[in-house]
Design a protein around this motif. Structure first.
Motif, PDB file in Angstrom:
ATOM      1  N   ILE A  63       0.822  -1.193   0.000  1.00 15.10           N
ATOM      2  CA  ILE A  63       0.000   0.000   0.000  1.00 15.10           C
ATOM      3  C   ILE A  63       0.859   1.247   0.000  1.00 15.10           C
ATOM      4  CG2 ILE A  63      -1.793   1.236   1.251  1.00 15.10           C
ATOM      5  CD1 ILE A  63      -2.721  -1.271  -0.011  1.00 15.10           C
ATOM      6  N   ILE A  95      -6.384  -0.124   5.903  1.00 16.17           N
ATOM      7  CA  ILE A  95      -5.394  -0.327   6.954  1.00 16.17           C
ATOM      8  C   ILE A  95      -4.597  -1.620   6.775  1.00 16.17           C
ATOM      9  CG2 ILE A  95      -6.732   0.975   8.645  1.00 16.17           C
ATOM     10  CD1 ILE A  95      -7.651  -1.636   9.808  1.00 16.17           C
ATOM     11  N   GLY A  96      -4.925  -2.396   5.756  1.00 17.87           N
ATOM     12  CA  GLY A  96      -4.158  -3.619   5.554  1.00 17.87           C
ATOM     13  C   GLY A  96      -4.861  -4.515   4.567  1.00 17.87           C
ATOM     14  N   GLY A  97      -4.414  -5.747   4.470  1.00 20.57           N
ATOM     15  CA  GLY A  97      -5.081  -6.641   3.549  1.00 20.57           C
ATOM     16  C   GLY A  97      -4.282  -7.886   3.255  1.00 20.57           C
ATOM     17  N   GLU A  98      -4.728  -8.578   2.228  1.00 18.86           N
ATOM     18  CA  GLU A  98      -4.182  -9.884   1.899  1.00 18.86           C
ATOM     19  C   GLU A  98      -4.267 -10.039   0.386  1.00 18.86           C
ATOM     20  OE1 GLU A  98      -6.292 -12.948   4.009  1.00 18.86           O
ATOM     21  OE2 GLU A  98      -5.881 -14.426   2.457  1.00 18.86           O
ATOM     22  N   GLN A  99      -3.320 -10.762  -0.193  1.00 18.27           N
ATOM     23  CA  GLN A  99      -3.388 -10.938  -1.634  1.00 18.27           C
ATOM     24  C   GLN A  99      -2.882 -12.310  -2.047  1.00 18.27           C
ATOM     25  OE1 GLN A  99      -1.027  -7.833  -3.398  1.00 18.27           O
ATOM     26  NE2 GLN A  99       0.714  -8.219  -2.069  1.00 18.27           N
ATOM     27  N   LYS A 100      -3.438 -12.803  -3.145  1.00 20.58           N
ATOM     28  CA  LYS A 100      -3.002 -14.070  -3.715  1.00 20.58           C
ATOM     29  C   LYS A 100      -2.556 -13.809  -5.146  1.00 20.58           C
ATOM     30  CE  LYS A 100      -7.009 -15.944  -2.231  1.00 20.58           C
ATOM     31  NZ  LYS A 100      -8.081 -16.931  -2.011  1.00 20.58           N
ATOM     32  N   ARG A 131      -7.140  -9.633  -4.270  1.00 22.69           N
ATOM     33  CA  ARG A 131      -6.768  -8.885  -3.065  1.00 22.69           C
ATOM     34  C   ARG A 131      -7.962  -8.563  -2.196  1.00 22.69           C
ATOM     35  NH1 ARG A 131      -3.149  -3.974  -4.958  1.00 22.69           N
ATOM     36  NH2 ARG A 131      -1.702  -4.829  -3.450  1.00 22.69           N
ATOM     37  N   ARG A 132      -7.714  -8.569  -0.910  1.00 21.98           N
ATOM     38  CA  ARG A 132      -8.708  -8.075   0.030  1.00 21.98           C
ATOM     39  C   ARG A 132      -8.104  -6.891   0.773  1.00 21.98           C
ATOM     40  NH1 ARG A 132      -8.665 -11.550   4.127  1.00 21.98           N
ATOM     41  NH2 ARG A 132      -7.517 -10.011   5.335  1.00 21.98           N
ATOM     42  N   PHE A 133      -8.817  -5.752   0.748  1.00 15.17           N
ATOM     43  CA  PHE A 133      -8.359  -4.584   1.488  1.00 15.17           C
ATOM     44  C   PHE A 133      -9.200  -4.436   2.742  1.00 15.17           C
ATOM     45  CE2 PHE A 133      -7.429  -3.670  -2.966  1.00 15.17           C
ATOM     46  CZ  PHE A 133      -6.112  -3.311  -2.902  1.00 15.17           C
ATOM     47  N   ASP A 134      -8.577  -4.504   3.901  1.00 12.17           N
ATOM     48  CA  ASP A 134      -9.304  -4.259   5.137  1.00 12.17           C
ATOM     49  C   ASP A 134      -9.344  -2.760   5.401  1.00 12.17           C
ATOM     50  OD1 ASP A 134      -9.571  -6.998   5.492  1.00 12.17           O
ATOM     51  OD2 ASP A 134      -7.615  -7.136   6.496  1.00 12.17           O
ATOM     52  N   THR A 135     -10.445  -2.310   5.966  1.00 13.30           N
ATOM     53  CA  THR A 135     -10.611  -0.873   6.179  1.00 13.30           C
ATOM     54  C   THR A 135     -10.791  -0.546   7.650  1.00 13.30           C
ATOM     55  OG1 THR A 135     -13.034  -0.805   6.090  1.00 13.30           O
ATOM     56  CG2 THR A 135     -11.856  -0.816   3.994  1.00 13.30           C
TER      57      THR A 135
END
Lengths: 237, 237
Positions: free
Chosen positions: B83, B177-182, B209-213
């Motif tokens: 990010i 604020i963060g997230g995860e990706q494949k 991708r997942r973006f956490d908020t």
DNA sequence: GAGTGGTCTAGACCACGCA
DNA sequence: GCGTGGTCTAGACCACTCT
């Protein structure tokens, strides 16, 4: 104070991390509050917060103001995009590493994937090729380059059951502190197809990485080819 | 104290970051020492260190004990893996975004690339497809999914000249604020080849991708296809 | 030796979530 | 109202780098 080698915040980090990985704290659980951790470990809040910050950025917990620190679900894929850890690496549980030949001392390839410093370039490099297996299948083929500076009898060491980074840390006091990577999707050629046991012209992930270390001016370089047909590569941010 | 909305450490972070991006501090330059920054900005060392930590983890500086904080070279590729920034994103300078159609409200695809919470799943999603151009060439084709919760008249907003994340931040107070990706390497099909103006069966990078908020339980999802033939995707860690 | 970043203490006040 | 994490102060001592 601090008679041990490890700083307080790092000790707390390792302690909590281990408890999460071992399942003492499970997904969704609340960690003890920051004030509780203070009393439990005999440190002050900034110290606790430093440890928790590291756990957050490594993806182990999420913090919510007014609620607490919540344990995140553990990554399931192959965690290779981030270093994820102050000392040890994640997702290395099922990875087995196979050296293709004894490490050799060579000149740097020219051109090279990253810019090299003067000292690095004139010293030559140690080249080390591996295949790494994940759950029995060959997933990674990687070529690693280490500047040939003060490495002693590095080329004769055994690599079979230890991570490259572990050896550097234990025997040379070199820690990975950051780095840079470039990613591409490419097609597998004949050689790569053999290593990864796939057909030719299959899509393969290519990562070029530079690992910066605690030794100033000393970086390690890796060119990694990854078969993502059955298994995605995973990362957090 | 702190009559402004921005915390001190964030203000300092933004200030230094801007000066690095604008070239006030160039690659290899030493930033003022932590004690100097304390006096310059009227804050204490922990506050300064919090700001510098963020700059380190975003790859703008490197710290060396006994020497100082050294400005890192700025990334040249497309920075998408991390990010990289508390507020704005990097590498967005030459990116132009084109919406394929007006955002639509739909049910979530089933199966979905990530696990969805109960609240998310029953609310449906806003779907938004884009092509993004880098230096004039179509590099990204992405499909974005936003849970349809309290988004008001989101679908009628204009997206042409603003980043999706900017809109969420400004209009809805939602921060990433963060997230995860494949990641996977795949072959382009007919549709994808058209979007990215490449031949069929070319290797393409696929990111899920997942973006956490900052809004609890609210995440944004993206499926991104990236042509890496001429331009690698870049990241730090 | 002087200056730098690395670690740590012992407090403080605020904003947020929940009962 | 209470406990949580978020931010911040004002000091301290140490290890490291350079001169």
């Amino acid at each position: 104070m601090n008679k041990q080698a490890l700083p307080h915040y790092k000790r707390l980090y390792e302690d909590l991390r281990k408890q999460i990985v071992d399942g003492v704290y499970k997904e969704g659980d609340l960690l003890p509050s920051e004030n509780d951790l203070c009393s439990l470990y005999g440190v002050t809040r900034p110290t606790v917060r430093q440890a928790l910050s590291a756990l957050v950025s490594d993806g182990f917990i999420r913090k919510h103001q007014g609620k607490g620190s919540i344990v995140h679900k553990l990554p399931k894929g192959i965690g290779i995009l981030s270093i994820a850890g102050t000392t040890s690496a994640l997702g290395a549980r099922n990875i087995k590493s196979e050296l293709l030949e004894k490490p050799t001392v060579e000149n740097w390839p020219d051109p090279f994937m990253f810019h090299l410093g003067e000292h690095e370039r004139t010293s030559g490099c140690v080249k080390l090729r591996r295949i790494r297996y994940f759950s029995g299948a060959p997933i990674f083929y990687d070529i690693n380059y280490l500047p040939n500076i003060n490495l002693g009898r590095f080329t004769s060491r055994s690599f079979e059951n230890r991570s490259l980074f572990d050896i550097l840390r234990v025997h040379y006091g070199i820690e990975i502190i950051g780095g840079e990577q470039k990613l591409r999707a490419i097609l597998s050629d004949k050689e790569l197809s053999d290593y990864l046991r796939i057909d030719q012209d299959r899509p393969v992930l290519h990562l070029e990485r530079r690992f910066d270390t605690s030794r100033p001016g000393y970086s390690i370089y890796s060119s990694i080819y990854c078969n993502t047909a059955d298994q995605a590569v995973y990362g957090i941010f």
